[in-house]
Every structure is written in C-alpha cells, then in structure tokens.
Design an enzyme around this catalytic site. Structure first.
Site, short mmCIF file in Angstrom:
data_model
loop_
_atom_site.label_atom_id
_atom_site.label_comp_id
_atom_site.label_asym_id
_atom_site.label_seq_id
_atom_site.Cartn_x
_atom_site.Cartn_y
_atom_site.Cartn_z
N PHE A 65 7.65 9.95 33.81
CA PHE A 65 6.90 11.18 33.55
C PHE A 65 7.80 12.38 33.77
O PHE A 65 8.50 12.46 34.80
CB PHE A 65 5.67 11.28 34.48
CG PHE A 65 4.57 10.34 34.09
CD1 PHE A 65 4.72 8.97 34.25
CD2 PHE A 65 3.39 10.83 33.55
CE1 PHE A 65 3.71 8.09 33.86
CE2 PHE A 65 2.37 9.97 33.16
CZ PHE A 65 2.53 8.60 33.32
N TYR A 180 11.62 4.90 55.59
CA TYR A 180 10.85 4.15 56.59
C TYR A 180 11.36 2.73 56.77
O TYR A 180 10.70 1.90 57.37
CB TYR A 180 9.35 4.15 56.19
CG TYR A 180 8.86 5.57 56.11
CD1 TYR A 180 8.51 6.26 57.27
CD2 TYR A 180 8.85 6.24 54.89
CE1 TYR A 180 8.14 7.59 57.21
CE2 TYR A 180 8.48 7.58 54.82
CZ TYR A 180 8.13 8.24 55.98
OH TYR A 180 7.77 9.55 55.93
N GLU A 247 0.80 7.16 46.02
CA GLU A 247 1.65 6.32 46.88
C GLU A 247 0.82 5.70 48.01
O GLU A 247 1.04 4.55 48.40
CB GLU A 247 2.80 7.16 47.45
CG GLU A 247 3.83 6.34 48.22
CD GLU A 247 4.98 7.21 48.70
OE1 GLU A 247 6.08 7.12 48.11
OE2 GLU A 247 4.79 7.98 49.66
C1 LIG Z 1 10.89 8.60 46.44
C2 LIG Z 1 9.42 8.40 46.35
O1 LIG Z 1 8.90 7.35 46.66
N1 LIG Z 1 8.74 9.46 45.84
C3 LIG Z 1 7.30 9.61 45.89
C4 LIG Z 1 6.94 10.83 46.73
O2 LIG Z 1 7.42 12.13 46.44
P1 LIG Z 1 8.50 12.86 45.46
O3 LIG Z 1 9.00 14.07 46.14
O4 LIG Z 1 9.52 11.92 44.97
O5 LIG Z 1 7.54 13.31 44.24
P2 LIG Z 1 8.01 13.97 42.88
O6 LIG Z 1 8.02 15.45 43.00
O7 LIG Z 1 9.25 13.35 42.39
O8 LIG Z 1 6.79 13.56 41.94
C5 LIG Z 1 6.65 12.24 41.48
C6 LIG Z 1 6.90 12.15 39.97
O9 LIG Z 1 5.84 12.80 39.25
C7 LIG Z 1 6.35 13.43 38.09
N2 LIG Z 1 6.18 14.90 38.19
C8 LIG Z 1 5.84 15.49 39.36
C9 LIG Z 1 5.64 16.87 39.43
C10 LIG Z 1 5.82 17.66 38.28
O10 LIG Z 1 5.69 18.89 38.27
N3 LIG Z 1 6.18 17.02 37.13
C11 LIG Z 1 6.38 15.67 37.05
O11 LIG Z 1 6.71 15.15 35.99
C12 LIG Z 1 7.83 13.05 38.00
O12 LIG Z 1 7.97 11.86 37.26
C13 LIG Z 1 8.19 12.82 39.46
O13 LIG Z 1 9.35 12.02 39.59
O14 LIG Z 1 5.51 10.94 46.77
C14 LIG Z 1 4.86 11.07 45.53
C15 LIG Z 1 3.37 11.05 45.81
O15 LIG Z 1 2.89 12.25 46.08
C16 LIG Z 1 5.19 9.94 44.59
O16 LIG Z 1 4.59 8.75 45.04
C17 LIG Z 1 6.70 9.75 44.50
O17 LIG Z 1 6.98 8.64 43.69
#
Ligand SMILES: CC(=O)N[C@H]1[C@@H](OP(=O)(O)OP(=O)(O)OC[C@H]2O[C@@H](n3ccc(=O)[nH]c3=O)[C@H](O)[C@@H]2O)O[C@H](CO)[C@H](O)[C@@H]1O
Ligand SMILES: [Mn+2]
Length: 298
Positions: A65, A180, A247
C-alpha cells in the site's frame, strides 16, 4: 575390528552434504514450541529449498500500500525487491494507492508483473494501515485467488537488502517484530483492554509479530484478513481501536491460529536499530522516516 569405509554409503553423503553447508545455530531458537521453523541464516539450505519449490511453478502475490505521501517509498521498495525478493519465481505485485499516476515505472524481470489498484485516501494513518486487511480480503476474492499460490503483504516504507526466497514459504507465515525479539511477553504491546476483540491477557502470547509482513497460502491469508477486518470493524462499532490497529488483531489471530513458519527479525529489521550479533543478514528493513512529514496526521 578395523573397518575402513572406502566409499561412503549414499545416506552418509546426504548427511555430509548438510553439515558442510549448514553451520548449525546454537545462539538462537530455530523452532517454535509447536514445531514450526523459525527461519534464521544458517538453518536452511537455499539451493536445496529452491530445488523443491522451483519445479512447482509458483506465483507469489505481493501486496503493498502506498497511500498519500507513501508513494515516495515505492521506487526503492520495487527496485530492491527485483534484486532480492523471490528471484526466479513468478511475482505479481499489487500496488494499492490513491495516486496511481505517481507509481514509478520500474523495470521488472521476466515473469514478474505489476498492477495498480485504486483505493481511497484518508486523513488518519491508522485507518490506512488497518484497512489494508479489508482491501487485501476483497482483492483476494476478486482476483488474487485466481492469480497466485502464495501471498506476502508488506509495508512499503522498507527496502530489501539480501536474499529472501522460498525458505519463507509456508501455509501461514509471520515475522517476529525486531523491537520485541528479546522481550518477555508481559512487555509485548498487545491490546490489553478487555473491551477489544484483539485483547490478549498478560500471561498469554507466543511472540510479538510485526504487522509489516503477513504471508502464506492465499486462502489462509484470506481467512486471516477477513477475521481481522471483521474484528476491527466490530471494535469500531464499540468505539474502540486496538493499540496497534490491525497489528494487534494480527497478534490475536496468530495466538489462536499458530503460524506454520515464523520469520526471524532478519526479515524485518529497522534501519534505526543497531544490528545485533544474532542477525547475520538483514534481508528487509524499515527505512527511517519522518512520521510527522509523511503521515496525514500525527
Ligand atoms: C514494522 C512494523 O511491523 N510496522 C507496523 C507498525 O507501524 P509502522 O510505523 O511501520 O506503520 P506505517 O506508517 O509504515 O504504516 C503501515 C503501512 O500502511 C501504509 N500507509 C500508512 C500510512 C499512510 O499515510 N500511507 C500508507 O500507505 C504503508 O504501506 C505503510 O507501510 O504498526 C502499524 C499498525 O499501526 C502496522 O502494523 C505496521 O505494519
Ligand atoms: Mn512501516
């Protein structure tokens, strides 16, 4: 009696083949209590595993995504996937975005395809992340189940750095979150409120799985996404959102439905984290991003 084995028995050849290629790991646990492998460098033979899977002529669906400003991560994600991810297999990328015109054109190797699926934007990153379950579920129904055997659902804010191949395939595959890996379960950030359908009591839980990788047979991932989506929506109806959105629901689901293969943090590292000695190879890692700048909300 002095026995000289001039020519080893064929079975002995087999064993020596293994011991030469694999330096057994004693510094990490490489099997779960329910006897699923935990995949670490040095616990598998990539050549041997490829010989098993390559003749099956498999197609691996890969959903990613890129909503809003996250389209900027696509180029590196795709270019590095072409170098390291499931090389030699048929791969179908499904790019979900609200900005189809901003999807970069990346040269794909033979047998690899990319399609773009339009999804709505949102003013909450939590909703974008969580609704992945819904869009993966409906896209499996609509097309993926006819187009692929296995599926991986991956975070886009990431890059591949080294081999990620058929050793990762299994019926239901999850990854140990790198934050973790060494923590005890009472420290895991599971959803702890009884009111949520993602609730996990303090004395339960196997691992803390990262939401950035979900994999397995298309039908197994279909059921997972459907259940997590339904529970997320049920919670929303009760005005509750789990601590880490989908998650948290993933972790609850995998507590009840054990993964058949667990990927070590080699498959989900974070550039922000110093490497630990048990991780010999970083295969995929989350890039450092400025959340306040790339997300629609903080
Ligand atoms: C390393 C890991 O396990 N990461 C998890 C963590 O935070 P993360 O900080 O990794 O979340 P994130 O900001 O990467 O968002 C998850 C994913 O959603 C999509 N996205 C998100 C925001 C946006 O504006 N546009 C968009 O396309 C994109 O594919 C992104 O990679 O927690 C999230 C739950 O809240 C997700 O479970 C993530 O998979
Ligand atoms: Mn991420």
């Amino acid at each position: 009696m002095n026995v000289v084995l001039a020519t080893p028995h064929p079975r002995c050849v087999y064993f020596s083949f293994f011991s030469e290629r694999l330096n057994r790991r004693t510094d990490v646990v490489s099997v779960t209590p329910w006897l699923a492998p935990i995949v670490w460098e040095g616990t598998f033979d990539p050549v041997l595993i490829d010989k098993i899977y390559k003749p099956m002529n498999l197609t691996i669906a890969t959903t990613v995504f890129a909503v809003g400003k996250y389209v900027r991560f696509l180029q590196d994600f795709l270019e590095t996937a072409e170098k390291h991810f499931m090389v030699g297999f048929h791969v179908r990328y499904y790019i979900f975005t609200d900005r189809p015109h901003d999807v970069p054109s990346v040269n794909l190797s033979q047998g690899r395809h990319l399609s773009v699926i339009q999804v709505p934007g949102s003013n909450r990153w939590q909703e974008i992340s969580a609704r992945r379950m819904e869009f993966i579920q409906t896209t499996i129904e609509r097309q993926i189940r006819r187009e692929a055997d296995y599926i991986f659902c991956l975070d886009v804010d990431s890059k591949f750095h080294a081999h990620w191949g058929s050793e990762s395939l299994g019926r239901l595959v999850a990854v140990i979150h790198p934050g973790y890996y060494e923590q005890s379960r009472d420290r895991f950030p599971y959803e702890r409120r009884l009111a949520s359908t993602a609730y996990i009591p303090m004395d339960e839980g196997d691992y803390y799985y990262g939401g950035a990788i979900i994999g397995g047979f298309v039908e197994d991932v279909y059921t997972l996404t459907k259940v997590c989506r339904t529970r997320f929506e049920e919670d929303a109806g009760n005005s509750i959102e789990a601590a880490w959105q989908e998650e948290s629901h993933l972790n609850r689901y995998l507590l009840d439905n054990k993964p058949s293969k667990v990927l070590s943090p080699e498959y989900l590292w974070q550039d922000i984290k110093a490497k630990i000695k048990q991780v010999k190879v970083i295969r995929f890692s989350a890039v450092i991003k400025n959340n306040a700048e790339v997300r629609p909300n903080v």
